[in-house]
Design an enzyme around this catalytic site. Structure first.
Site: not given
Ligand SMILES: *Cc1c(COP(=O)(O)O)cnc(C)c1O
Length: 354
Positions: A100, A167, A191
């Site tokens: 990511w 993030d 998540k």
């Molecule tokens: C799942 C995830 C993403 C991607 O998220 P999307 O909403 O599908 O764009 C980005 N960063 C992390 C840490 C993730 O776990």
């Protein structure tokens, strides 16, 4: 019977969220309308989005006068470019702790210069780099607080005077942290907060002053702040699920109680991985994630048999990410300790039976 769902995302949500959101699909709070058909500009929806915003601030302990909460679309992946398009003027620093982070770096490069101030790539992202030295003048420093795929997590955040952006898609509201150390955080809802389709962004108002580049409206944080996340039609249902989930977090004792529960769940599973000679953990012990537990099966054990035992016992979603292999058990807030106990019992049984 419902499965014990350890999926990495979309993932398990609290029963309250399933219950109240499904009721709202039929009819939202005696309005005579479904959540799926009310106007996003109605008073009722304003109440919902406003409540969601205030719950996010309450849970994170942030001051309404200093921070804004936005509910945007495009997923965390969209924030990769939005962060850079708004705040990357000369040079941004990124800590590369996995897939990511690499995606975030790739998107930022469309807007300017990026340096990787630290990386765990040398050991296939099995640890979190510490003692990060920054010699350059950065517009911001970007980290991925929890690496969903590899199973590592920052337990101590970089100490920096540059704006810190994170993030937090896979560990937001899972543990007590000092949110005020961050200038902007974002998290795809699917998540740990709600249904897929919305991304929560919490940002310091001060940071907005650093935006120099002229951006199209949809990419402009200031525009979304001015319009209170209603620049265009927001994902009303996803936002509603976030609101319900945050209510559940507070009802469950807030972030401290949630953290305690998450630590207990992850301890239970890591202890089993460490003492059970059928399995081994993938990452450095000190950097293990309390959200995504990654491990492998030792060579002389039959993984197909283990998979079968799991599926026979209603255990779902523990296959590792395709780039890592092995297993990944996601222990998001809604996962109960009893589900983890069931998995641990299977691991023990598997070890005895060989
Ligand atoms: C799942 C995830 C993403 C991607 O998220 P999307 O909403 O599908 O764009 C980005 N960063 C992390 C840490 C993730 O776990």
């Amino acid at each position: 019977m419902k499965k014990y769902n350890f999926n990495a995302g979309p993932s398990a949500l609290p029963n309250d969220v399933f219950k109240y959101s499904s009721e709202a699909i039929k009819e939202l709070d005696q309005t005579g309308l479904s959540i799926l058909e009310i106007s996003h500009r109605s008073e009722k929806f304003s109440e919902i989005i406003c409540k969601a915003k205030h719950l996010a601030l309450e849970i994170s302990g942030l001051d309404n006068n200093k921070y804004e909460v936005l509910f945007l679309q495009g997923g965390a992946s969209h924030q990769y470019l939005m962060v850079a398009s708004n705040f990357l003027n000369n040079l941004a620093g990124y800590v590369n702790t996995g897939t990511w982070s690499e995606k975030a770096i790739a998107e930022a490069k469309y807007y300017g210069n990026v340096i990787e101030v630290a990386s765990s790539k040398d050991k296939n992202h099995t640890y979190i780099p510490n003692d990060i030295q920054i010699l350059e003048d950065l517009d911001y420093l970007h980290i991925t607080s929890n690496n969903t795929i590899f199973g590592t997590q920052f337990h101590k955040f970089p100490d920096t005077n540059f704006p810190l952006i994170a993030d937090m898609s896979s560990d937001i509201f899972s543990r007590k942290i000092n949110f005020s150390n961050f200038d902007l955080i974002y998290a795809g809802a699917q998540k740990n907060i709600g249904a897929a389709g919305v991304t929560m962004v919490i940002l310091k108002r001060e940071l907005l002053k650093k935006n120099i580049r002229k951006n199209p409206s949809i990419l402009n944080y200031q525009n979304h702040v001015d319009k209170q996340s209603l620049y265009n039609t927001p994902p009303v249902f996803s936002i509603y699920t976030c609101m319900l989930n945050m209510e559940w977090i507070l009802k469950s004792g807030g972030i401290e109680a949630i953290e305690k529960k998450n630590i207990n769940k992850s301890k239970l599973l890591y202890n089993e991985i460490d003492k059970n000679d059928s399995f081994y953990g993938f990452v450095e012990k000190s950097d293990r994630s309390i959200m995504n537990v990654t491990f492998g099966i030792n060579n002389n054990y039959n993984s197909e048999k283990f998979d079968k035992m799991c599926s026979n016992n209603n255990i779902h979603g523990i296959k590792g990410h395709r780039s890592v292999g092995g297993y990944r058990v996601s222990l998001y807030n809604a996962i109960t300790i009893d589900s983890v106990k069931i998995l641990v019992e299977i691991m023990q049984k598997f070890n005895k039976e060989g």
